[in-house]
Motif scaffolding. Sequence first.
Motif, PDB file in Angstrom:
ATOM      1  N   TRP A  52       0.767  -1.155   0.161  1.00 52.37           N
ATOM      2  CA  TRP A  52       0.118  -0.153  -0.101  1.00 52.37           C
ATOM      3  C   TRP A  52       1.036   1.240   0.107  1.00 52.37           C
ATOM      4  O   TRP A  52       2.054   1.381   0.766  1.00 52.37           O
ATOM      5  CB  TRP A  52      -0.808  -0.241   1.229  1.00 52.37           C
ATOM      6  N   LEU A  53       0.293   2.413  -0.367  1.00 50.19           N
ATOM      7  CA  LEU A  53       0.898   3.530  -0.461  1.00 50.19           C
ATOM      8  C   LEU A  53       0.540   4.507   0.583  1.00 50.19           C
ATOM      9  O   LEU A  53      -1.045   4.524   0.970  1.00 50.19           O
ATOM     10  CB  LEU A  53       0.767   4.177  -1.759  1.00 50.19           C
ATOM     11  N   SER A  54       1.018   5.522   1.101  1.00 48.81           N
ATOM     12  CA  SER A  54       0.588   6.402   2.146  1.00 48.81           C
ATOM     13  C   SER A  54      -0.091   7.383   1.165  1.00 48.81           C
ATOM     14  O   SER A  54       0.102   7.523  -0.067  1.00 48.81           O
ATOM     15  CB  SER A  54       1.763   6.911   2.934  1.00 48.81           C
ATOM     16  N   GLU A  57       2.713   9.694  -0.446  1.00 46.92           N
ATOM     17  CA  GLU A  57       3.393   8.802  -1.497  1.00 46.92           C
ATOM     18  C   GLU A  57       2.258   8.631  -2.826  1.00 46.92           C
ATOM     19  O   GLU A  57       2.775   8.917  -3.947  1.00 46.92           O
ATOM     20  CB  GLU A  57       3.554   7.214  -1.109  1.00 46.92           C
ATOM     21  N   LEU A  58       0.973   8.540  -2.348  1.00 42.55           N
ATOM     22  CA  LEU A  58       0.074   8.725  -3.564  1.00 42.55           C
ATOM     23  C   LEU A  58       0.133   9.873  -4.335  1.00 42.55           C
ATOM     24  O   LEU A  58       0.096  10.081  -5.527  1.00 42.55           O
ATOM     25  CB  LEU A  58      -1.322   8.175  -2.967  1.00 42.55           C
ATOM     26  N   LYS A  61       2.868  10.564  -6.466  1.00 46.61           N
ATOM     27  CA  LYS A  61       3.057   9.489  -7.645  1.00 46.61           C
ATOM     28  C   LYS A  61       2.125  10.345  -8.596  1.00 46.61           C
ATOM     29  O   LYS A  61       2.412  10.252  -9.787  1.00 46.61           O
ATOM     30  CB  LYS A  61       2.529   8.216  -7.125  1.00 46.61           C
TER      31      LYS A  61
END
Length: 64
Positions: A52-54, A57-58, A61
Amino acid sequence: MDLETMKSELAEMPGEHQDYLAAFLVHLRHQRDPDIRREIAARMDDNHPSHWLSLDELREKWKD
């Protein structure tokens, strides 16, 4: 109503309505495909932190 007429009318809709319609069409596509429903369910059930991304982080991205 033919497809070209629909496309023309949809192009004139407010962006918010287009976004809602796009999400609805993706939903319908997913309902037709049992494999994608299983994959989505499996991904949602995956609670391993490395998969999973935090939120930060999302966001990073999505900048690309």
